[in-house]
Every structure is written in C-alpha cells, then in structure tokens.
Motif scaffolding. Structure first.
Motif, PDB file in Angstrom:
ATOM      1  N   ASN A 115      -3.719  -5.262 -15.184  1.00 13.35           N
ATOM      2  CA  ASN A 115      -3.764  -5.194 -13.730  1.00 13.35           C
ATOM      3  C   ASN A 115      -5.203  -4.935 -13.281  1.00 13.35           C
ATOM      4  O   ASN A 115      -5.613  -3.810 -13.036  1.00 13.35           O
ATOM      5  CB  ASN A 115      -2.809  -4.092 -13.243  1.00 13.35           C
ATOM      6  CG  ASN A 115      -2.727  -4.000 -11.752  1.00 13.35           C
ATOM      7  OD1 ASN A 115      -3.073  -4.929 -11.045  1.00 13.35           O
ATOM      8  ND2 ASN A 115      -2.270  -2.865 -11.276  1.00 13.35           N
ATOM      9  N   LYS A 116      -5.964  -5.991 -13.193  1.00  9.42           N
ATOM     10  CA  LYS A 116      -7.384  -5.891 -12.834  1.00  9.42           C
ATOM     11  C   LYS A 116      -7.529  -5.376 -11.404  1.00  9.42           C
ATOM     12  O   LYS A 116      -6.810  -5.768 -10.500  1.00  9.42           O
ATOM     13  CB  LYS A 116      -8.053  -7.258 -12.948  1.00  9.42           C
ATOM     14  CG  LYS A 116      -7.858  -7.938 -14.290  1.00  9.42           C
ATOM     15  CD  LYS A 116      -8.917  -7.564 -15.261  1.00  9.42           C
ATOM     16  CE  LYS A 116      -8.905  -8.490 -16.440  1.00  9.42           C
ATOM     17  NZ  LYS A 116      -8.368  -7.968 -17.629  1.00  9.42           N
ATOM     18  N   ASN A 117      -8.474  -4.503 -11.184  1.00  9.03           N
ATOM     19  CA  ASN A 117      -8.819  -3.957  -9.872  1.00  9.03           C
ATOM     20  C   ASN A 117      -7.667  -3.227  -9.188  1.00  9.03           C
ATOM     21  O   ASN A 117      -7.673  -3.063  -7.973  1.00  9.03           O
ATOM     22  CB  ASN A 117      -9.336  -5.071  -8.945  1.00  9.03           C
ATOM     23  CG  ASN A 117     -10.543  -5.775  -9.530  1.00  9.03           C
ATOM     24  OD1 ASN A 117     -11.382  -5.155 -10.177  1.00  9.03           O
ATOM     25  ND2 ASN A 117     -10.638  -7.074  -9.319  1.00  9.03           N
ATOM     26  N   ASN A 118      -6.667  -2.794  -9.966  1.00  8.62           N
ATOM     27  CA  ASN A 118      -5.528  -2.034  -9.434  1.00  8.62           C
ATOM     28  C   ASN A 118      -4.889  -2.675  -8.208  1.00  8.62           C
ATOM     29  O   ASN A 118      -4.626  -2.030  -7.201  1.00  8.62           O
ATOM     30  CB  ASN A 118      -5.965  -0.596  -9.114  1.00  8.62           C
ATOM     31  CG  ASN A 118      -6.384   0.152 -10.352  1.00  8.62           C
ATOM     32  OD1 ASN A 118      -5.819  -0.043 -11.413  1.00  8.62           O
ATOM     33  ND2 ASN A 118      -7.391   0.988 -10.227  1.00  8.62           N
ATOM     34  N   LYS A 119      -4.635  -3.980  -8.303  1.00 11.95           N
ATOM     35  CA  LYS A 119      -4.014  -4.699  -7.187  1.00 11.95           C
ATOM     36  C   LYS A 119      -2.555  -4.306  -7.005  1.00 11.95           C
ATOM     37  O   LYS A 119      -2.027  -4.375  -5.912  1.00 11.95           O
ATOM     38  CB  LYS A 119      -4.128  -6.206  -7.396  1.00 11.95           C
ATOM     39  CG  LYS A 119      -5.555  -6.708  -7.369  1.00 11.95           C
ATOM     40  CD  LYS A 119      -5.604  -8.192  -7.626  1.00 11.95           C
ATOM     41  CE  LYS A 119      -7.055  -8.662  -7.666  1.00 11.95           C
ATOM     42  NZ  LYS A 119      -7.142 -10.079  -8.008  1.00 11.95           N
ATOM     43  N   ILE A 120      -1.886  -3.919  -8.086  1.00 12.43           N
ATOM     44  CA  ILE A 120      -0.480  -3.541  -8.033  1.00 12.43           C
ATOM     45  C   ILE A 120      -0.370  -2.097  -8.531  1.00 12.43           C
ATOM     46  O   ILE A 120      -0.967  -1.737  -9.547  1.00 12.43           O
ATOM     47  CB  ILE A 120       0.385  -4.465  -8.916  1.00 12.43           C
ATOM     48  CG1 ILE A 120       0.181  -5.924  -8.519  1.00 12.43           C
ATOM     49  CG2 ILE A 120       1.846  -4.093  -8.824  1.00 12.43           C
ATOM     50  CD1 ILE A 120       0.824  -6.909  -9.462  1.00 12.43           C
ATOM     51  N   SER A 121       0.409  -1.286  -7.841  1.00 10.21           N
ATOM     52  CA  SER A 121       0.526   0.116  -8.248  1.00 10.21           C
ATOM     53  C   SER A 121       1.312   0.237  -9.556  1.00 10.21           C
ATOM     54  O   SER A 121       2.128  -0.624  -9.899  1.00 10.21           O
ATOM     55  CB  SER A 121       1.197   0.942  -7.156  1.00 10.21           C
ATOM     56  OG  SER A 121       2.568   0.665  -7.095  1.00 10.21           O
ATOM     57  N   VAL A 122       1.063   1.314 -10.259  1.00 14.49           N
ATOM     58  CA  VAL A 122       1.703   1.567 -11.547  1.00 14.49           C
ATOM     59  C   VAL A 122       3.215   1.687 -11.376  1.00 14.49           C
ATOM     60  O   VAL A 122       3.986   1.177 -12.192  1.00 14.49           O
ATOM     61  CB  VAL A 122       1.108   2.838 -12.200  1.00 14.49           C
ATOM     62  CG1 VAL A 122       1.865   3.217 -13.460  1.00 14.49           C
ATOM     63  CG2 VAL A 122      -0.364   2.634 -12.494  1.00 14.49           C
ATOM     64  N   ASN A 123       3.666   2.347 -10.310  1.00  8.41           N
ATOM     65  CA  ASN A 123       5.101   2.516 -10.075  1.00  8.41           C
ATOM     66  C   ASN A 123       5.795   1.181  -9.841  1.00  8.41           C
ATOM     67  O   ASN A 123       6.924   0.984 -10.281  1.00  8.41           O
ATOM     68  CB  ASN A 123       5.353   3.453  -8.894  1.00  8.41           C
ATOM     69  CG  ASN A 123       5.098   4.894  -9.259  1.00  8.41           C
ATOM     70  OD1 ASN A 123       5.232   5.267 -10.424  1.00  8.41           O
ATOM     71  ND2 ASN A 123       4.708   5.693  -8.291  1.00  8.41           N
ATOM     72  N   ILE A 124       5.136   0.266  -9.144  1.00  7.15           N
ATOM     73  CA  ILE A 124       5.725  -1.051  -8.917  1.00  7.15           C
ATOM     74  C   ILE A 124       5.874  -1.800 -10.235  1.00  7.15           C
ATOM     75  O   ILE A 124       6.903  -2.438 -10.481  1.00  7.15           O
ATOM     76  CB  ILE A 124       4.881  -1.864  -7.907  1.00  7.15           C
ATOM     77  CG1 ILE A 124       4.998  -1.243  -6.514  1.00  7.15           C
ATOM     78  CG2 ILE A 124       5.312  -3.317  -7.879  1.00  7.15           C
ATOM     79  CD1 ILE A 124       4.120  -1.876  -5.465  1.00  7.15           C
ATOM     80  N   ILE A 125       4.883  -1.707 -11.106  1.00  4.78           N
ATOM     81  CA  ILE A 125       4.952  -2.365 -12.418  1.00  4.78           C
ATOM     82  C   ILE A 125       6.104  -1.789 -13.241  1.00  4.78           C
ATOM     83  O   ILE A 125       6.917  -2.532 -13.799  1.00  4.78           O
ATOM     84  CB  ILE A 125       3.620  -2.241 -13.175  1.00  4.78           C
ATOM     85  CG1 ILE A 125       2.532  -3.046 -12.461  1.00  4.78           C
ATOM     86  CG2 ILE A 125       3.755  -2.697 -14.622  1.00  4.78           C
ATOM     87  CD1 ILE A 125       1.143  -2.849 -13.012  1.00  4.78           C
ATOM     88  N   LYS A 126       6.203  -0.463 -13.301  1.00  8.51           N
ATOM     89  CA  LYS A 126       7.270   0.185 -14.069  1.00  8.51           C
ATOM     90  C   LYS A 126       8.645  -0.206 -13.539  1.00  8.51           C
ATOM     91  O   LYS A 126       9.540  -0.569 -14.303  1.00  8.51           O
ATOM     92  CB  LYS A 126       7.119   1.705 -14.018  1.00  8.51           C
ATOM     93  CG  LYS A 126       5.967   2.241 -14.823  1.00  8.51           C
ATOM     94  CD  LYS A 126       5.895   3.750 -14.706  1.00  8.51           C
ATOM     95  CE  LYS A 126       4.717   4.283 -15.477  1.00  8.51           C
ATOM     96  NZ  LYS A 126       4.607   5.753 -15.366  1.00  8.51           N
ATOM     97  N   ASN A 127       8.817  -0.117 -12.227  1.00  7.55           N
ATOM     98  CA  ASN A 127      10.116  -0.428 -11.636  1.00  7.55           C
ATOM     99  C   ASN A 127      10.475  -1.898 -11.795  1.00  7.55           C
ATOM    100  O   ASN A 127      11.646  -2.238 -11.997  1.00  7.55           O
ATOM    101  CB  ASN A 127      10.142  -0.033 -10.158  1.00  7.55           C
ATOM    102  CG  ASN A 127      10.117   1.466  -9.978  1.00  7.55           C
ATOM    103  OD1 ASN A 127      10.523   2.214 -10.857  1.00  7.55           O
ATOM    104  ND2 ASN A 127       9.611   1.915  -8.846  1.00  7.55           N
TER     105      ASN A 127
END
Length: 94
Positions: A14-26
């Motif tokens: 996830n380059k440049n933190n475009k998507i939050s970690v919680n969204i990826i996990k969920n």
C-alpha cells in the motif's frame, strides 16, 4: 502464506498509505468469509487468471494405512477442490 501474512503483504504494498490498514484487514476477512460461505453452499468460485474453487464429493471407502497395515473405513465427505487457472499455471511453469 496464511491470512495475517497476506494482510501484512497488502499493507506493505500500500504505497503512500492510500488505503487504511483497517480497510485492508476488513476487506481480506470479508472476501474469505464470502468465499467460505459460497463454497459451503455448493457454489463454484471462479477467479479468472487464478483458478477455480469448488466442492467435490468423495464417497465412503476402505483405506489401508501404509505404515501399520491397518484397514480403516473412511466416511463419505465433501472436500474443497482447487484447479489452477491457465495464466497462473503458465507463470508457474516459466
């Protein structure tokens, strides 16, 4: 690779933190839940370029344990079957 390793790899990509970690996990958890639910209901899941997940019925049979020589009776059961997609197979066999 297990589920947590998959999530960690996606977080690292996830380059440049475009998507939050919680969204990826969920998202990963929801995808796996939906796949499990659909396969358990007998549906086939096809992901183009990757492969096909489906259920296969294995009837009851007699099994000879190779180490001990004991005869075992195995119950009939459904097993999950995965078949590689053509593009995935070609990448592996380069």
């Amino acid at each position: 690779m297990n589920k947590s390793e998959l999530i960690n790899n996606l977080i690292l990509e996830n380059k440049n933190n475009k998507i939050s970690v919680n969204i990826i996990k969920n998202t990963v958890k929801e995808i796996l839940y939906c796949m499990t639910l659909n396969i358990s209901q007998g549906h086939r899941i096809e992901i183009r370029g990757f492969g096909v997940f489906s259920l296969y019925y294995r009837s009851a049979r007699i099994y000879l344990h190779p180490k001990t020589g004991n005869i075992l009776r195995l119950k009939s059961q459904y097993i999950t079957y995965f078949k590689l997609g053509k593009k995935f197979r070609e990448k592996i066999n380069i």
